[in-house]
Design a protein around this motif. Structure first.
Motif, PDB file in Angstrom:
ATOM      1  N   THR A  34     -15.044  -4.159  -5.576  1.00 29.67           N
ATOM      2  CA  THR A  34     -16.289  -3.632  -5.035  1.00 29.67           C
ATOM      3  C   THR A  34     -16.840  -4.656  -4.064  1.00 29.67           C
ATOM      4  O   THR A  34     -16.998  -5.826  -4.419  1.00 29.67           O
ATOM      5  CB  THR A  34     -17.318  -3.359  -6.146  1.00 29.67           C
ATOM      6  OG1 THR A  34     -16.768  -2.407  -7.068  1.00 29.67           O
ATOM      7  CG2 THR A  34     -18.606  -2.797  -5.560  1.00 29.67           C
ATOM      8  N   PHE A  35     -17.119  -4.214  -2.839  1.00 28.41           N
ATOM      9  CA  PHE A  35     -17.617  -5.118  -1.810  1.00 28.41           C
ATOM     10  C   PHE A  35     -18.702  -4.415  -1.014  1.00 28.41           C
ATOM     11  O   PHE A  35     -18.464  -3.359  -0.426  1.00 28.41           O
ATOM     12  CB  PHE A  35     -16.480  -5.557  -0.881  1.00 28.41           C
ATOM     13  CG  PHE A  35     -16.907  -6.511   0.197  1.00 28.41           C
ATOM     14  CD1 PHE A  35     -17.205  -7.823  -0.106  1.00 28.41           C
ATOM     15  CD2 PHE A  35     -17.024  -6.091   1.510  1.00 28.41           C
ATOM     16  CE1 PHE A  35     -17.611  -8.706   0.874  1.00 28.41           C
ATOM     17  CE2 PHE A  35     -17.417  -6.966   2.499  1.00 28.41           C
ATOM     18  CZ  PHE A  35     -17.714  -8.272   2.190  1.00 28.41           C
ATOM     19  N   GLU A  36     -19.907  -4.993  -1.059  1.00 27.16           N
ATOM     20  CA  GLU A  36     -21.061  -4.454  -0.327  1.00 27.16           C
ATOM     21  C   GLU A  36     -21.281  -2.972  -0.633  1.00 27.16           C
ATOM     22  O   GLU A  36     -21.499  -2.156   0.265  1.00 27.16           O
ATOM     23  CB  GLU A  36     -20.894  -4.686   1.170  1.00 27.16           C
ATOM     24  CG  GLU A  36     -20.908  -6.158   1.560  1.00 27.16           C
ATOM     25  CD  GLU A  36     -20.860  -6.369   3.058  1.00 27.16           C
ATOM     26  OE1 GLU A  36     -20.715  -5.348   3.795  1.00 27.16           O
ATOM     27  OE2 GLU A  36     -20.977  -7.523   3.495  1.00 27.16           O
ATOM     28  N   GLY A  37     -21.209  -2.625  -1.900  1.00 23.83           N
ATOM     29  CA  GLY A  37     -21.477  -1.259  -2.327  1.00 23.83           C
ATOM     30  C   GLY A  37     -20.302  -0.303  -2.218  1.00 23.83           C
ATOM     31  O   GLY A  37     -20.399   0.851  -2.651  1.00 23.83           O
ATOM     32  N   GLU A  38     -19.196  -0.749  -1.648  1.00 25.60           N
ATOM     33  CA  GLU A  38     -18.007   0.100  -1.512  1.00 25.60           C
ATOM     34  C   GLU A  38     -16.966  -0.304  -2.552  1.00 25.60           C
ATOM     35  O   GLU A  38     -16.605  -1.475  -2.648  1.00 25.60           O
ATOM     36  CB  GLU A  38     -17.399  -0.027  -0.118  1.00 25.60           C
ATOM     37  CG  GLU A  38     -18.314   0.418   1.011  1.00 25.60           C
ATOM     38  CD  GLU A  38     -18.498   1.924   1.056  1.00 25.60           C
ATOM     39  OE1 GLU A  38     -17.731   2.636   0.377  1.00 25.60           O
ATOM     40  OE2 GLU A  38     -19.399   2.387   1.775  1.00 25.60           O
ATOM     41  N   GLY A  54     -18.106 -13.147   1.768  1.00 29.38           N
ATOM     42  CA  GLY A  54     -19.038 -12.340   0.994  1.00 29.38           C
ATOM     43  C   GLY A  54     -18.805 -12.456  -0.500  1.00 29.38           C
ATOM     44  O   GLY A  54     -17.920 -13.175  -0.971  1.00 29.38           O
ATOM     45  N   VAL A  55     -19.632 -11.730  -1.243  1.00 34.01           N
ATOM     46  CA  VAL A  55     -19.526 -11.691  -2.707  1.00 34.01           C
ATOM     47  C   VAL A  55     -18.665 -10.485  -3.078  1.00 34.01           C
ATOM     48  O   VAL A  55     -19.025  -9.338  -2.789  1.00 34.01           O
ATOM     49  CB  VAL A  55     -20.913 -11.591  -3.364  1.00 34.01           C
ATOM     50  CG1 VAL A  55     -20.766 -11.504  -4.876  1.00 34.01           C
ATOM     51  CG2 VAL A  55     -21.755 -12.803  -2.984  1.00 34.01           C
ATOM     52  N   LEU A  56     -17.541 -10.746  -3.708  1.00 31.68           N
ATOM     53  CA  LEU A  56     -16.559  -9.720  -4.035  1.00 31.68           C
ATOM     54  C   LEU A  56     -16.474  -9.556  -5.546  1.00 31.68           C
ATOM     55  O   LEU A  56     -16.373 -10.542  -6.269  1.00 31.68           O
ATOM     56  CB  LEU A  56     -15.191 -10.098  -3.464  1.00 31.68           C
ATOM     57  CG  LEU A  56     -14.005  -9.211  -3.839  1.00 31.68           C
ATOM     58  CD1 LEU A  56     -14.098  -7.880  -3.111  1.00 31.68           C
ATOM     59  CD2 LEU A  56     -12.691  -9.903  -3.499  1.00 31.68           C
ATOM     60  N   GLN A  97      -5.938 -15.656  -2.750  1.00 33.61           N
ATOM     61  CA  GLN A  97      -5.842 -14.362  -3.429  1.00 33.61           C
ATOM     62  C   GLN A  97      -7.001 -14.054  -4.364  1.00 33.61           C
ATOM     63  O   GLN A  97      -6.806 -13.870  -5.571  1.00 33.61           O
ATOM     64  CB  GLN A  97      -4.513 -14.279  -4.182  1.00 33.61           C
ATOM     65  CG  GLN A  97      -3.308 -14.287  -3.267  1.00 33.61           C
ATOM     66  CD  GLN A  97      -2.063 -13.752  -3.914  1.00 33.61           C
ATOM     67  OE1 GLN A  97      -1.979 -13.650  -5.137  1.00 33.61           O
ATOM     68  NE2 GLN A  97      -1.086 -13.401  -3.120  1.00 33.61           N
ATOM     69  N   PRO A  98      -8.228 -13.972  -3.835  1.00 32.22           N
ATOM     70  CA  PRO A  98      -9.312 -13.415  -4.647  1.00 32.22           C
ATOM     71  C   PRO A  98      -9.127 -11.917  -4.878  1.00 32.22           C
ATOM     72  O   PRO A  98      -9.762 -11.330  -5.742  1.00 32.22           O
ATOM     73  CB  PRO A  98     -10.553 -13.714  -3.813  1.00 32.22           C
ATOM     74  CG  PRO A  98     -10.047 -13.765  -2.405  1.00 32.22           C
ATOM     75  CD  PRO A  98      -8.675 -14.355  -2.494  1.00 32.22           C
ATOM     76  N   LEU A  99      -8.275 -11.297  -4.087  1.00 31.67           N
ATOM     77  CA  LEU A  99      -7.897  -9.904  -4.290  1.00 31.67           C
ATOM     78  C   LEU A  99      -6.439  -9.746  -3.885  1.00 31.67           C
ATOM     79  O   LEU A  99      -5.923 -10.488  -3.050  1.00 31.67           O
ATOM     80  CB  LEU A  99      -8.784  -8.946  -3.489  1.00 31.67           C
ATOM     81  CG  LEU A  99      -8.599  -8.854  -1.973  1.00 31.67           C
ATOM     82  CD1 LEU A  99      -9.375  -7.663  -1.450  1.00 31.67           C
ATOM     83  CD2 LEU A  99      -9.060 -10.092  -1.245  1.00 31.67           C
ATOM     84  N   ARG A 100      -5.777  -8.763  -4.518  1.00 36.59           N
ATOM     85  CA  ARG A 100      -4.357  -8.526  -4.294  1.00 36.59           C
ATOM     86  C   ARG A 100      -4.128  -7.045  -4.068  1.00 36.59           C
ATOM     87  O   ARG A 100      -5.013  -6.223  -4.338  1.00 36.59           O
ATOM     88  CB  ARG A 100      -3.543  -8.998  -5.499  1.00 36.59           C
ATOM     89  CG  ARG A 100      -3.786 -10.439  -5.911  1.00 36.59           C
ATOM     90  CD  ARG A 100      -3.415 -10.670  -7.350  1.00 36.59           C
ATOM     91  NE  ARG A 100      -4.121  -9.749  -8.247  1.00 36.59           N
ATOM     92  CZ  ARG A 100      -3.942  -9.703  -9.564  1.00 36.59           C
ATOM     93  NH1 ARG A 100      -3.069 -10.511 -10.134  1.00 36.59           N
ATOM     94  NH2 ARG A 100      -4.619  -8.848 -10.296  1.00 36.59           N
TER      95      ARG A 100
END
Length: 255
Positions: free
Chosen positions: A136-140, A172-174, A127-130
């Motif tokens: 923000t991921f790759e500019g989005e 990726g980098v999140l 769970q790095p995100l929930r």
């Protein structure tokens, strides 16, 4: 002639088709019952364990578990339905005779799908995100709307949907603005052309908007970038607050 062929086909395969259809119907019924149980009892149990409310972490795990259960039931049902046909058994024996080649072909064809599914399991566990996080991921940038078996859905401030493959997201980098706190930072950048005095602009904004933190973030040959920082806000209010920051700074400079 056609009627005789149809009767012969049904006499030969009718029992297998009926068993296969029954297996599929039972599987669909099992999926429906499992989803209803997870939607009602599962949420109640998780909420009771977590203190009376369904947290973001448990909501994420529950959604992923439901989809994993559905996929498992459907896969087993399809395999059981196909096993009813003896002709397919013979084909399966021929394929198994060259198992190394078949495994290589299937593995190569399904690599991306399997990798996304495994990455989805990794995201559901670590769970790095929930669900509901602002990331923000790759500019989005957007709010995590759903984490599915192979992809994650983000809802942007303008209500668009960004669909990110789970494998790419896991590697990726999140940036997650709300994983620790329920509020997110409110920041906005303001660019000044090279012929404007950035120091004077800083003083005017600080005088007009003393509640803000204003810094000179960077300078380039084309101008300077001012960073405006306000008090944290709820994730859903960040876009509006950032727009208000820019408007207030522009008014201060205009005056």
């Amino acid at each position: 002639m056609a009627l005789i062929l149809a009767q012969s086909f049904w006499d030969h395969y009718g029992a297998s088709i009926a068993k296969a259809a029954g297996t599929i119907v039972i599987a669909l019924l099992a999926v429906t019952l499992a989803n209803r149980w997870l939607d009602r009892r599962g949420m109640q149990i998780v909420a009771a364990v977590s203190g009376g409310h369904l947290s973001q972490a448990n909501d994420t795990r529950l959604r992923f578990t439901r989809r994993a259960v559905d996929a498992t039931i459907i896969t087993i049902a399809i395999a059981a339905a196909l096993s009813q046909f003896t002709a397919l058994d013979k084909i399966g024996q021929a394929v198994l005779a060259s198992g190394a080649i078949a495994a290589a072909v299937v593995g190569f064809a399904a690599r991306q799908t399997l990798a996304n599914a495994i990455a989805g399991l990794f995201l559901a566990v670590t769970q790095p995100l929930r669900i509901g996080d602002v990331v923000t991921f790759e500019g989005e940038s957007g709010v995590v709307e759903d984490i599915r078996l192979t992809s994650t859905w983000l809802r942007t401030p303008n209500q668009a949907r960004v669909i990110v493959p789970n494998e790419r997201l896991a590697g990726g980098v999140l940036r997650n603005d709300s994983i620790v706190d329920a509020v997110v930072a409110v920041e906005a950048s303001l660019w000044l052309p090279a012929d404007r005095d950035a120091i004077v602009a800083l003083d005017r904004i600080r005088t007009a908007l003393p509640e803000l933190t204003v810094r000179l973030a960077e300078t380039t040959a084309d101008g300077a970038r001012l960073l405006l920082v306000d008090r944290p806000a709820a994730p859903g209010d960040r876009a509006v607050r950032e727009a208000e920051l820019r408007e207030g700074a522009l008014r201060a400079l205009g005056e």
